[in-house]
Design an enzyme around this catalytic site. Structure first.
Site, mmCIF file in Angstrom:
data_model
loop_
_atom_site.group_PDB
_atom_site.id
_atom_site.type_symbol
_atom_site.label_atom_id
_atom_site.label_comp_id
_atom_site.label_asym_id
_atom_site.label_seq_id
_atom_site.Cartn_x
_atom_site.Cartn_y
_atom_site.Cartn_z
ATOM 1 N N ARG A 21 0.841 -1.212 0.000
ATOM 2 C CA ARG A 21 0.000 0.000 0.000
ATOM 3 C C ARG A 21 0.873 1.258 0.000
ATOM 4 O O ARG A 21 0.608 2.218 -0.744
ATOM 5 C CB ARG A 21 -0.901 -0.021 1.237
ATOM 6 C CG ARG A 21 -1.705 1.244 1.456
ATOM 7 C CD ARG A 21 -2.536 1.070 2.733
ATOM 8 N NE ARG A 21 -3.323 2.242 3.054
ATOM 9 C CZ ARG A 21 -2.884 3.250 3.794
ATOM 10 N NH1 ARG A 21 -1.641 3.252 4.249
ATOM 11 N NH2 ARG A 21 -3.682 4.269 4.059
ATOM 12 N N ASP A 127 10.807 -13.884 10.559
ATOM 13 C CA ASP A 127 11.970 -14.493 11.213
ATOM 14 C C ASP A 127 13.000 -13.501 11.754
ATOM 15 O O ASP A 127 13.860 -13.884 12.534
ATOM 16 C CB ASP A 127 12.674 -15.453 10.238
ATOM 17 C CG ASP A 127 11.775 -16.602 9.818
ATOM 18 O OD1 ASP A 127 10.926 -17.015 10.627
ATOM 19 O OD2 ASP A 127 11.909 -17.088 8.670
ATOM 20 N N ARG A 171 13.254 -19.780 11.804
ATOM 21 C CA ARG A 171 14.239 -20.474 10.974
ATOM 22 C C ARG A 171 15.519 -20.709 11.769
ATOM 23 O O ARG A 171 15.520 -21.522 12.664
ATOM 24 C CB ARG A 171 14.494 -19.722 9.676
ATOM 25 C CG ARG A 171 14.339 -20.645 8.501
ATOM 26 C CD ARG A 171 14.177 -20.009 7.167
ATOM 27 N NE ARG A 171 14.775 -18.726 6.977
ATOM 28 C CZ ARG A 171 15.274 -18.321 5.815
ATOM 29 N NH1 ARG A 171 15.278 -19.128 4.791
ATOM 30 N NH2 ARG A 171 15.768 -17.118 5.693
HETATM 31 P P1 ADP Z 1 12.648 -15.651 1.210
HETATM 32 O O1 ADP Z 1 12.641 -14.485 0.279
HETATM 33 O O2 ADP Z 1 11.564 -15.569 2.227
HETATM 34 O O3 ADP Z 1 14.023 -15.889 1.780
HETATM 35 P P2 ADP Z 1 13.090 -17.860 -0.670
HETATM 36 O O4 ADP Z 1 14.451 -18.135 -0.196
HETATM 37 O O5 ADP Z 1 12.197 -18.996 -0.993
HETATM 38 O O6 ADP Z 1 12.256 -16.956 0.370
HETATM 39 O O7 ADP Z 1 13.221 -16.949 -1.974
HETATM 40 C C1 ADP Z 1 12.067 -16.484 -2.626
HETATM 41 C C2 ADP Z 1 12.271 -16.523 -4.110
HETATM 42 O O8 ADP Z 1 13.348 -15.656 -4.496
HETATM 43 C C3 ADP Z 1 12.656 -17.872 -4.691
HETATM 44 O O9 ADP Z 1 11.571 -18.749 -4.851
HETATM 45 C C4 ADP Z 1 13.245 -17.454 -6.040
HETATM 46 O O10 ADP Z 1 12.213 -17.153 -6.946
HETATM 47 C C5 ADP Z 1 13.973 -16.155 -5.687
HETATM 48 N N1 ADP Z 1 15.397 -16.443 -5.452
HETATM 49 C C6 ADP Z 1 15.962 -17.045 -4.366
HETATM 50 N N2 ADP Z 1 17.283 -17.183 -4.509
HETATM 51 C C7 ADP Z 1 17.592 -16.660 -5.715
HETATM 52 C C8 ADP Z 1 18.816 -16.507 -6.479
HETATM 53 N N3 ADP Z 1 19.986 -16.930 -6.008
HETATM 54 N N4 ADP Z 1 18.746 -15.910 -7.696
HETATM 55 C C9 ADP Z 1 17.561 -15.492 -8.184
HETATM 56 N N5 ADP Z 1 16.387 -15.614 -7.534
HETATM 57 C C10 ADP Z 1 16.386 -16.187 -6.324
#
Ligand code: ADP
Length: 319
Positions: A21, A127, A171
């Protein structure tokens, strides 16, 4: 820049809607057009992109979760997939992107910035495990949920002389657990940052029981050990009925607290300002109640989140 996009990615967190928002309203305030990207990087790749108006974000500030949706999309690590995503953005005339999420989402934002597409990261996760900010959006709401749960467990524990082991999310970060332990008055706190001595814990609980303690609450962060097994061992050692409660995803939902809404609003508005100032590849954070910004690569690779030792010690002192 004239058009910006906003997406939420990774695990959802209460207050993400307030951040979206803020990006929309601040963008409109600065005469930008704002596009919503649905379902995180997956939607970016699938071209699930729609304009957001002022009214698109009416009544969302009170709602938990994220109305844009979130997704895990590991394919985004592939350069070709990201190139296709950038094509979608260009097709809509979008010049810059705000990404609300955790460190995985920051990686995606960093990669896009490296490909010449400016992104700003906003820390959204319960987290509290992101460097460059003292608090992440959703932490305070999850903390309040955990504290309420501990309060409820205390009522029933003290009525039945029971020992309660409460598993709290985070986590690999003990902030949520140690803060909830202090606010909920838990007797024992176990966090991933401090080596867990199970025998010592059981010895202390046993000693407490022998001295006439009626009940005990053990606050433990997820990923430390199997809490059901731990409860069984405590019961075997003390002879007291011991139950494990895993709070789980309940901590991820609910109405965001005022603190989360305010922080999300400040961060969202600042993210838009940064894009207008020509920044990309930055992430916003809160430090000493000021909104700050850091290099997103630095934040992921070099900045270390300090363990909140004081909170941990406090919960031990006040027990
Ligand atoms: P969070 O953002 O909560 O840490 P994730 O680790 O699952 O959750 O990351 C979310 C999303 O970000 C992933 O599903 C992917 O689409 C993208 N992502 C994660 N790591 C990478 C990376 N090394 N390069 C590009 N995109 C990434």
């Amino acid at each position: 820049i004239k058009r910006i996009g906003v997406l939420t990615s990774g695990g959802d967190a209460p207050g993400m809607n307030a951040a979206i928002r803020a990006v929309v309203r601040a963008g409109l305030h600065h005469n930008l057009e704002v596009f919503g990207i649905y379902n995180g990087y997956q939607g970016l790749h699938a071209d699930d992109i729609r304009p957001l108006e002022r009214h698109s974000v009416s009544d969302v500030i009170t709602r938990g979760g994220t109305f844009l949706g979130s997704a895990r999309f590991p394919e985004f690590k592939e350069e070709k997939v990201r190139e296709e995503a950038v094509e979608n953005l260009k097709k809509h005339g979008i010049d810059a992107l705000v990404v609300v999420g955790g460190d995985g989402s920051y990686m995606g934002a960093m990669r896009l910035t490296e490909m010449g597409f400016p992104c700003i990261g906003i820390p959204g996760t319960i987290d509290n495990d992101i460097a460059g900010t003292e608090f992440t959006i959703g932490f305070d709401t999850a903390l309040n949920v955990a504290v309420e749960a501990i309060d409820r467990l205390r009522d029933t524990c003290s009525s039945h002389n029971r020992i309660s082991v409460v598993e709290i999310m985070g986590r690999h970060c003990g902030d949520l657990t140690s803060s909830a332990a202090v606010a909920g008055g838990a007797e024992y706190v176990i966090v991933p940052e401090i080596a867990f001595d199970k025998d010592e814990l059981i010895r202390q609980i046993h000693e407490g029981v022998a001295k006439g303690k009626k009940h005990a609450i053990v606050a433990i962060c997820e990923n430390v050990c199997d809490v059901n097994e731990l409860a069984k061992e405590i019961q075997a050692a003390t002879g007291r009925d011991t139950r494990a409660t895993i709070l789980g995803h309940i901590q991820r939902g609910g109405t965001p607290t005022a603190q989360d809404r305010i922080m999300a609003s400040r961060m969202g508005a600042r993210a838009v300002e940064l894009l207008l100032e020509g920044y990309g590849g930055r992430c916003v954070g809160l430090q000493n109640n000021h909104i700050v910004h850091h290099d997103i690569i630095d934040s992921i690779k070099h900045l270390k989140r300090p363990f909140n030792e004081e909170m941990y010690q406090l919960s031990n002192t006040l027990f």
